[in-house]
Scaffold this motif. Structure first.
Motif, PDB file in Angstrom:
ATOM      1  N   PRO A 155      29.543  19.483  55.592  1.00 45.90           N
ATOM      2  CA  PRO A 155      28.190  19.981  55.879  1.00 45.90           C
ATOM      3  C   PRO A 155      27.277  19.752  54.683  1.00 45.90           C
ATOM      4  O   PRO A 155      27.740  19.660  53.542  1.00 45.90           O
ATOM      5  N   ARG A 156      25.986  19.648  54.980  1.00 44.48           N
ATOM      6  CA  ARG A 156      25.046  19.416  53.895  1.00 44.48           C
ATOM      7  C   ARG A 156      25.051  20.587  52.911  1.00 44.48           C
ATOM      8  O   ARG A 156      25.099  20.404  51.714  1.00 44.48           O
ATOM      9  N   LEU A 157      25.049  21.771  53.461  1.00 49.31           N
ATOM     10  CA  LEU A 157      25.076  22.957  52.593  1.00 49.31           C
ATOM     11  C   LEU A 157      26.114  23.907  53.141  1.00 49.31           C
ATOM     12  O   LEU A 157      26.204  24.133  54.354  1.00 49.31           O
ATOM     13  N   GLU A 158      26.919  24.429  52.257  1.00 46.20           N
ATOM     14  CA  GLU A 158      27.907  25.404  52.691  1.00 46.20           C
ATOM     15  C   GLU A 158      27.939  26.563  51.693  1.00 46.20           C
ATOM     16  O   GLU A 158      28.046  26.346  50.487  1.00 46.20           O
ATOM     17  N   LEU A 159      27.814  27.766  52.201  1.00 46.27           N
ATOM     18  CA  LEU A 159      27.899  28.946  51.355  1.00 46.27           C
ATOM     19  C   LEU A 159      29.192  29.663  51.685  1.00 46.27           C
ATOM     20  O   LEU A 159      29.558  29.793  52.849  1.00 46.27           O
ATOM     21  N   ARG A 160      29.870  30.125  50.635  1.00 49.27           N
ATOM     22  CA  ARG A 160      31.103  30.885  50.872  1.00 49.27           C
ATOM     23  C   ARG A 160      31.064  32.165  50.059  1.00 49.27           C
ATOM     24  O   ARG A 160      30.982  32.127  48.837  1.00 49.27           O
ATOM     25  N   GLY A 161      31.104  33.254  50.746  1.00 46.74           N
ATOM     26  CA  GLY A 161      31.249  34.567  50.091  1.00 46.74           C
ATOM     27  C   GLY A 161      30.136  34.913  49.125  1.00 46.74           C
ATOM     28  O   GLY A 161      30.373  35.505  48.079  1.00 46.74           O
ATOM     29  N   ILE A 162      28.905  34.514  49.451  1.00 46.08           N
ATOM     30  CA  ILE A 162      27.789  34.796  48.536  1.00 46.08           C
ATOM     31  C   ILE A 162      27.495  36.311  48.513  1.00 46.08           C
ATOM     32  O   ILE A 162      27.317  36.937  49.558  1.00 46.08           O
ATOM     33  N   THR A 163      27.506  36.859  47.324  1.00 41.04           N
ATOM     34  CA  THR A 163      27.241  38.297  47.163  1.00 41.04           C
ATOM     35  C   THR A 163      26.157  38.480  46.119  1.00 41.04           C
ATOM     36  O   THR A 163      26.188  37.826  45.072  1.00 41.04           O
ATOM     37  N   LYS A 164      25.203  39.315  46.444  1.00 46.10           N
ATOM     38  CA  LYS A 164      24.141  39.610  45.473  1.00 46.10           C
ATOM     39  C   LYS A 164      23.830  41.099  45.535  1.00 46.10           C
ATOM     40  O   LYS A 164      23.543  41.629  46.603  1.00 46.10           O
ATOM     41  N   ARG A 165      23.909  41.724  44.378  1.00 47.95           N
ATOM     42  CA  ARG A 165      23.647  43.152  44.331  1.00 47.95           C
ATOM     43  C   ARG A 165      22.393  43.403  43.510  1.00 47.95           C
ATOM     44  O   ARG A 165      22.252  42.877  42.409  1.00 47.95           O
ATOM     45  N   TYR A 166      21.461  44.154  44.075  1.00 49.79           N
ATOM     46  CA  TYR A 166      20.314  44.619  43.304  1.00 49.79           C
ATOM     47  C   TYR A 166      20.567  46.084  42.982  1.00 49.79           C
ATOM     48  O   TYR A 166      21.350  46.731  43.679  1.00 49.79           O
TER      49      TYR A 166
END
Lengths: 367, 523
Positions: free
Chosen positions: B9-20
């Motif tokens: 795939p052109r873009l693949e995200l795996r398990g992206i986590t972002k905490r504010y």
């Protein structure tokens, strides 16, 4: 920038209330270190500075006398600051209050009726109000920033005062000293306790304290002032009159500063001298913030500030320390208070130089 | 082993986590976009869509997870690196310089390597023609419509070798015909192999455009699906968990006596880049809801300010706005409220409510004429009782009334603000974008409250960008365009297509007909 501040998700109410105490403690510690560096024994010096002045009854009454003008000015400033009207002009408003009160008192030296005192006070309060009213007019009519106008009005007030002391109000029998004649007894504030200088002005201060507390905490006017300070757009939305609020907040502020000025000349001083105020109006700014713009907090903060004034004189007399110490302690106190507030509201992040900075981009709504 | 027949795939995200601080914006998100795929990222406001996009575009860094670009793990450190990779993004709020021309704006974004604006002009023409986006590179941005400005943003992305185009709620600022044009362009791009990430919360558009959808709720992926095979209800349930009231229909009413009457309202905006109002005629009857459609920036804010009293007309123009027969155009907001006006402005925080004040204080803010103040003193007991009534009647989810307005979710705060206005028993309620950014459940509750108020005999004016909403609740409908108001029609007798035309300014008003001799005065 290596350091950045990130807002904390949750603000601790307890910490916000503790912040002034924390600032006080930090000031003491830095003060002690400073004395040690200057070669003075730190504990003894702090004792001279902070405890010796109030170790007897006379000292306590002197503290009250010193705190009085600061308290009056700071109470008025708190009201204006709540509306985010940055009145830096309490000093000038105090000076014109003292000047106008003295001008009236000198005409009434031989009058024995107590009405003389009423007239003197009316003149002082009216002058302080009018002086602040000038700033209000410049702000509401020309949108002139009140920080600048009130500071400039301070200098005008000081020069007016000096002009009158060196000119029309100078005591003809005063051997050319720049001071007015002593006021008549009828124009002096009565002393409360024999052997002290404590005068009935403290009742004015207590009255003002209660009045401002009611105004700020209980009245709808205080609520409008607060909303105006927090959110001008919401205030407009529900129809609060911004101009009227600016006028009123500044005039109350000026009235109290004028009262402080006239209390000084008709109370402990008894005549008009060039050094009516050692910067009470400026100290009141620190006090207003130190007291969290809350009348009760301001009461304690003004006592602390008065103590620094007395302690500074004491340290000068007994330890030969410079009087600039008072200003230094005031400055440290304000500095630590602001620093504590910032660190309570924000978290400090250290960015290491090898981490690249992110470029700011427009932040989309609805995140 | 990479399979030759299906490229990565052109873009693949795996398990992206972002905490504010205080909130987990993205929680282990997986997402992939293939070459030429149009993928929707669906979710309510606050679901974490924009955070995820900022991570992809390098405007924010993920705390954990992996980002693969054409099969290779990469870290996108900043937007300029994202652009080098071939990622372009069109933000909801444009970043254009209004006083510069289109070409100059494009040149600024591309940097000195792209050449000076004059050299760019033919290329901009070529790109805009190829993708069917009419655009004059030499015009200044302030003279462009919102739709045209968006085209500038898209063209700016297309000037580079683009492989992935991210659009954040692109249709929220467009009229229906403009939306259709945009979709034609996007389909063409996809056909050429460009991958598109389309962020939206409008189900109909997603179904019309996208090949696939990833649904987010509260920072998590709640499903991947083909939107063309899912019903609105199924998608809405993925988005909000509960879709009660989504399809509610309300009977239409024709109203009673005229309460609000605007006649020939013209107002010149002192801000030269903002909208002025021209010859607006509008009546709202007791017991009806009048809806005003229109893309933001066509005079809605100005109309709201003139109706609320934040902007006043001079005394001699007082009769231009009347409430129940009384001339009010010169009166301040509190005087108008005394005559029965209540307002729900578009912005909840910083206009309708003070963010740092408690709910109780915010109840007092506009309700102070409801006996909450006596002899200049705030009656705390009554304020609390009023706030409690609002919270109970409108099911505002909050720990207590001392919570600050800022800490409530958008939907809850909107219910509180609407409740505050409704419980003042208004004769006229004016609400702007009453359900903007509000979850489906709260939106249904808000609609029910408005209908109930109408049935109790109040006149209601709703200004909204959401046509579906207006058709659902309003009895008569019109549209604002360029500061002019279309004629109003009974909602039952018109269609989305007609209102859509009004939104682009295709309507005749009496003033247009009598063009040569303007009769009204502009204030």
């Amino acid at each position: 920038m290596l350091l950045s501040l990130e807002p904390r998700g949750q603000q601790s109410r307890a910490m916000l209330l503790l912040s002034p105490l924390l600032a006080g403690a930090l000031t003491l510690i830095s003060g002690a270190l400073l004395f040690a560096a200057l070669g003075n024994p730190p504990l003894e010096t702090l004792y001279t500075l902070l405890i010796m002045p109030i170790s007897d009854m006379y000292g306590v009454t002197e503290l009250a006398i010193k705190a009085l003008p600061i308290l009056l000015c700071a109470l008025g400033l708190a009201l204006a600051f709540r509306a985010r009207i940055w009145n830096i002009g309490a000093e000038g408003q105090l000076l014109v209050g003292a000047l106008a009160g003295s001008a009236v008192a000198i005409q009434l030296i031989d009058v024995e009726s107590r009405w003389a005192l009423v007239l003197v006070f009316a003149a002082g309060v009216a002058a302080g109000t009018a002086w602040a009213g000038l700033a209000a007019w410049l702000r509401t009519r020309f949108n002139a920033n009140e920080i600048l106008t009130t500071i400039m009005l301070n200098y005008i007030a000081l020069n007016l005062l000096q002009y009158f002391i060196y000119g029309p109000l100078k005591d003809p029998a005063g051997y050319g000293f720049p001071q007015s004649a002593m006021f008549g007894d009828a124009s002096r504030l009565p002393i409360l306790f024999e052997g002290t200088r404590l005068h009935v002005g403290v009742f004015f201060a207590l009255l003002a304290l209660v009045a401002i507390w009611v105004l700020v905490q209980r009245s709808f006017f205080g609520f409008q002032v607060k909303v105006l300070g927090l959110d001008r757009r919401a205030a407009r939305f529900v129809g609060f009159r911004e101009k009227r609020l600016v006028w009123l907040a500044l005039m109350v502020s000026g009235a109290l500063a004028g009262l402080a000025g006239v209390c000084e000349v008709s109370g402990p001083i008894g005549q008009l001298i060039p050094q009516v105020s050692p910067g009470y109006g400026y100290a009141a700014i620190t006090v207003a913030f130190l007291g969290r713009l809350n009348p009760v907090g301001i009461l304690f903060a003004s006592l602390l500030m008065a103590l620094l004034y007395l302690g500074g004189e004491m340290a000068q007399m007994t330890l030969n320390l410079p009087l600039a110490l008072t200003g230094l302690f005031q400055g440290m106190l304000l500095f630590f208070l602001l620093a504590c507030d910032v660190l309570i509201l924000y978290r400090l992040r250290v960015k290491l130089p090898w981490q690249r900075q992110f470029v700011a981009t427009p932040v989309a709504k609805g995140a | 082993m990479p399979d030759i027949s299906s490229p990565p795939p052109r873009l693949e995200l795996r398990g992206i986590t972002k905490r504010y601080p205080g909130c987990l914006a993205n929680d282990r998100i997986d997402l992939s976009v293939a070459r030429g795929e149009i993928r929707a990222l669906l979710g309510e406001n606050g679901a974490g869509k924009s955070t995820l996009m900022k991570i992809i575009f390098g405007a924010a860094a993920a705390d954990a997870g992996e980002l693969r670009w054409e099969g290779q793990p990469v870290t996108v450190r900043d937007p300029s690196q994202a652009r080098e990779l071939g990622i372009g993004m069109v933000f909801q709020h444009f970043s254009l310089f209004e006083t510069l021309t289109v070409a100059e704006n494009v040149a600024l974004a591309l940097g000195p390597a792209a050449g000076d604006p004059r050299q760019l002009v033919p290329r901009i023409r070529e790109v805009s023609k190829r993708y069917g986006m009419a655009l004059d590179p030499e015009r200044r941005v302030h003279a462009l419509s919102v739709g045209e400005r968006q085209r500038v943003e898209i063209v700016r992305c297309l000037m580079q070798d683009i492989k992935l185009l991210i659009l954040d709620e692109p249709t929220s600022v467009l009229t229906p015909p403009e939306v259709d044009e945009l979709f034609v362009t996007l389909r063409k791009l996809a056909a050429e192999g460009v991958s598109i990430l389309f962020i939206s919360h409008k189900l109909g558009e997603v179904r019309a455009l996208c090949h696939s959808a990833t649904v987010l709720r509260a920072g998590r992926v709640t499903g991947h699906c083909d939107p063309r095979e899912q019903s609105d209800l199924a998608l809405a349930q993925l988005m909000v968990g509960d879709a009660e009231g989504l399809e509610a229909r309300y009977p239409k009413r024709s109203g009673d006596k005229v309460f609000l009457d605007l006649s020939q309202l013209s107002w010149r905006n002192p801000d030269p880049f903002a909208t002025s109002l021209h010859d607006i005629d509008l009546t709202v009857r007791a017991g009806e809801i009048v809806g005003i459609a229109g893309v933001a920036g066509n005079g809605q804010d100005e109309l709201m300010a003139l109706l609320s009293g934040e902007e006043c007309l001079p005394l001699q123009a007082a009769r231009i706005i009347t409430l129940g027969g009384q001339a009010v155009a010169n009166l301040p907001p509190d005087a108008r409220r005394r005559l029965g006006l209540a307002m729900v402005p578009a912005e909840r925080l910083g206009h309708a409510a003070v963010p740092s004040l408690s709910l109780a204080d915010n109840a007092l803010l506009s309700g102070f004429q409801q006996g909450l103040v006596r002899h200049g003193m705030i009656q705390r007991g009554k304020v609390s009782a009023f706030a409690r009534r609002i919270i109970e009647r409108f099911e505002v989810k909050t720990p207590d009334m001392h919570t600050s307005a800022r800490s409530l979710s958008g939907g809850n705060l909107q219910k509180f603000i609407l409740g505050r206005e409704i419980l003042q028993n208004p004769k006229l309620l004016i609400a702007a974008h009453p359900t903007w950014g509000v979850d489906v459940g709260a939106a249904a509750a808000i609609h029910r409250a408005l209908i109930e108020l109408r049935d109790a005999g109040a006149a209601i004016l709703v200004i909204s960008e959401d046509l579906d909403e207006l058709f659902q609740i309003s009895d008569r409908i019109g549209a604002l365009c360029g500061g002019r108001l279309s004629p109003l029609k009974a909602t039952a007798k018109t269609q989305t297509s007609e209102v859509g035309r009004w939104m682009t300014g295709q309507f005749d008003t009496a003033a247009n007909a009598a063009d040569a001799a303007p009769t009204s005065t502009t204030y």
